[in-house]
Design an enzyme around this catalytic site. Structure first.
Site, PDB file in Angstrom:
ATOM      1  N   ASN A 162       0.871  -1.175   0.000  1.00  6.54           N
ATOM      2  CA  ASN A 162       0.000   0.000   0.000  1.00  6.54           C
ATOM      3  C   ASN A 162       0.907   1.224   0.000  1.00  6.54           C
ATOM      4  OD1 ASN A 162      -1.820   2.033   0.466  1.00  6.54           O
ATOM      5  ND2 ASN A 162      -2.310   1.414   2.571  1.00  6.54           N
TER       6      ASN A 162
ATOM      7  N   LYS B 170       0.102   4.237  -0.237  1.00  3.74           N
ATOM      8  CA  LYS B 170      -0.549   5.429   0.361  1.00  3.74           C
ATOM      9  C   LYS B 170      -0.317   6.651  -0.547  1.00  3.74           C
ATOM     10  CE  LYS B 170       0.074   3.399   4.874  1.00  3.74           C
ATOM     11  NZ  LYS B 170      -0.103   3.590   6.296  1.00  3.74           N
TER      12      LYS B 170
ATOM     13  N   HIS C 144      -9.675   0.927   4.844  1.00  2.00           N
ATOM     14  CA  HIS C 144      -8.403   1.152   5.546  1.00  2.00           C
ATOM     15  C   HIS C 144      -8.663   2.080   6.735  1.00  2.00           C
ATOM     16  CE1 HIS C 144      -4.344   2.430   6.448  1.00  2.00           C
ATOM     17  NE2 HIS C 144      -3.914   1.384   5.754  1.00  2.00           N
TER      18      HIS C 144
ATOM     19  N   GLU D 155      -7.122   4.507   7.858  1.00  2.00           N
ATOM     20  CA  GLU D 155      -6.919   5.945   7.583  1.00  2.00           C
ATOM     21  C   GLU D 155      -8.145   6.543   6.909  1.00  2.00           C
ATOM     22  OE1 GLU D 155      -3.129   5.500   5.621  1.00  2.00           O
ATOM     23  OE2 GLU D 155      -2.237   4.958   7.542  1.00  2.00           O
TER      24      GLU D 155
ATOM     25  N   GLU E 135      -5.523  -5.201  10.489  1.00  6.56           N
ATOM     26  CA  GLU E 135      -4.529  -4.149  10.698  1.00  6.56           C
ATOM     27  C   GLU E 135      -4.825  -3.412  12.002  1.00  6.56           C
ATOM     28  OE1 GLU E 135      -2.557  -2.931   6.779  1.00  6.56           O
ATOM     29  OE2 GLU E 135      -4.337  -1.704   7.001  1.00  6.56           O
TER      30      GLU E 135
ATOM     31  N   GLY F 159       2.168   2.166  10.724  1.00  4.17           N
ATOM     32  CA  GLY F 159       3.093   3.290  10.575  1.00  4.17           C
ATOM     33  C   GLY F 159       3.755   3.716  11.867  1.00  4.17           C
TER      34      GLY F 159
ATOM     35  N   SER G  79       3.236  -2.273  10.325  1.00  5.14           N
ATOM     36  CA  SER G  79       4.697  -2.253  10.499  1.00  5.14           C
ATOM     37  C   SER G  79       5.358  -3.592  10.170  1.00  5.14           C
ATOM     38  CB  SER G  79       5.058  -1.784  11.908  1.00  5.14           C
ATOM     39  OG  SER G  79       4.563  -0.469  12.128  1.00  5.14           O
TER      40      SER G  79
HETATM   41  C1  PEP Z   1      -0.950   0.042   5.972  1.00  4.50           C
HETATM   42  O1  PEP Z   1      -1.096   1.245   5.859  1.00  4.50           O
HETATM   43  O2  PEP Z   1      -1.777  -0.727   5.456  1.00  4.50           O
HETATM   44  C2  PEP Z   1       0.196  -0.439   6.742  1.00  4.50           C
HETATM   45  C3  PEP Z   1       0.188  -1.655   7.165  1.00  4.50           C
HETATM   46  O3  PEP Z   1       1.207   0.466   6.961  1.00  4.50           O
HETATM   47  P1  PEP Z   1       2.646   0.167   7.667  1.00  4.50           P
HETATM   48  O4  PEP Z   1       3.164  -1.128   7.084  1.00  4.50           O
HETATM   49  O5  PEP Z   1       3.493   1.337   7.281  1.00  4.50           O
HETATM   50  O6  PEP Z   1       2.387   0.052   9.108  1.00  4.50           O
END
Ligand code: PEP
Length: 246
Positions: free
Chosen positions: A9, A11, A95, A97, A167, A173, A208
């Site tokens: 992803n 972003k 997601h 976000e 997630e 992040g 992460s």
């Molecule tokens: C994501 O935004 O789906 C995600 C898992 O981000 P990160 O790997 O940076 O935590």
């Protein structure tokens, strides 16, 4: 057997030039035949570019969001048919976000899920709890509610053709990762909630994921791959995560 799946992803990162070199780096490392399936989700404005760069490779392309509507007067929105038209196979829906910054409800996410499947795309349905919810021991209730909204609208059978990404919001992040045991507990719960469909559905972990923690996560029986944010912007790191799923 569920085929492992790793999805990057990106972003809101990238440019024409940066995308080209990132795709070149990933393709160069990931050519040939692999057990794992790999895809990347660039920003919408670059989907045509990236899907063309990925044509005739073994890497798929997906979007980060989709409209629930089919067509019409929805300024700024992009329909699932449009995403399919420019070469997408997947689309991320729900997601955290988008749930947080765009106030997307589980019901809206479920409608996006249906729109995606109607256009032949594979929805990647994200679910996850905040730190406050985990600390209040509400994790499974929150995940159950987010999942149930999609199951109610689309039906359990539809879930077999979908991908679910667990997630935890507190791990996205932040550099904090759920332990393999914490992730496995939720993945197993999601599979159980889906009854018969649960055996077929692929459930990814996101939060992460990096080359140093991917293998221990993928070793869990109910973790079928990863949704990768930050580490998917570095072709070597992304490749090493993909390799851990082989
Ligand atoms: C994501 O935004 O789906 C995600 C898992 O981000 P990160 O790997 O940076 O935590």
């Amino acid at each position: 057997m569920r085929r492992p799946l790793i999805v990057g992803n990106w972003k809101m990162h990238g440019s024409l030039q940066a995308n080209e070199s990132l795709v070149q780096g990933v393709v160069a490392r990931w050519s040939g035949v692999h057990l794992a399936e790999v895809g990347v989700c660039p920003p919408a404005v670059y989907l045509s570019q990236v899907s063309q760069l990925l044509a005739s490779t073994n890497i798929g392309c997906g979007a980060q969001d989709v409209s629930w509507a089919e067509t019409g007067a929805y300024t700024g929105e992009i329909s699932a048919a449009m995403l399919a038209d420019v070469g997408c196979q997947y689309v991320i829906v729900g997601h955290s976000e988008r749930r947080e910054y765009h106030a997307e409800s589980s019901e809206l996410v479920a409608r996006k899920f249906i729109a995606a499947q109607s256009a032949g795309l594979t929805p990647i349905l994200c679910v996850g709890e905040t730190l406050a919810q985990r600390e209040a021991d509400e994790t499974l209730a929150v995940i159950g509610e987010q999942l149930q909204a999609a199951v109610e609208l689309a039906g359990r059978k539809a879930m077999t053709a979908a991908v679910i990404a667990y997630e935890p919001v507190w791990a996205i992040g932040t550099g904090l990762t759920a332990t393999p045991e914490q992730a496995q507990e939720v993945h197993e719960f999601i599979r159980d909630q889906l009854g018969e469909a649960g055996a077929a559905v692929r459930i990814l972990y996101g939060g992460s994921v990096k080359p140093s923690n991917a293998a221990e996560l993928f070793a869990q029986p109910d973790i079928d791959g990863a949704l990768v944010g930050g580490a998917s912007l570095n072709s070597e790191d992304f490749y090493r995560i993909c390799q851990a799923a082989e």
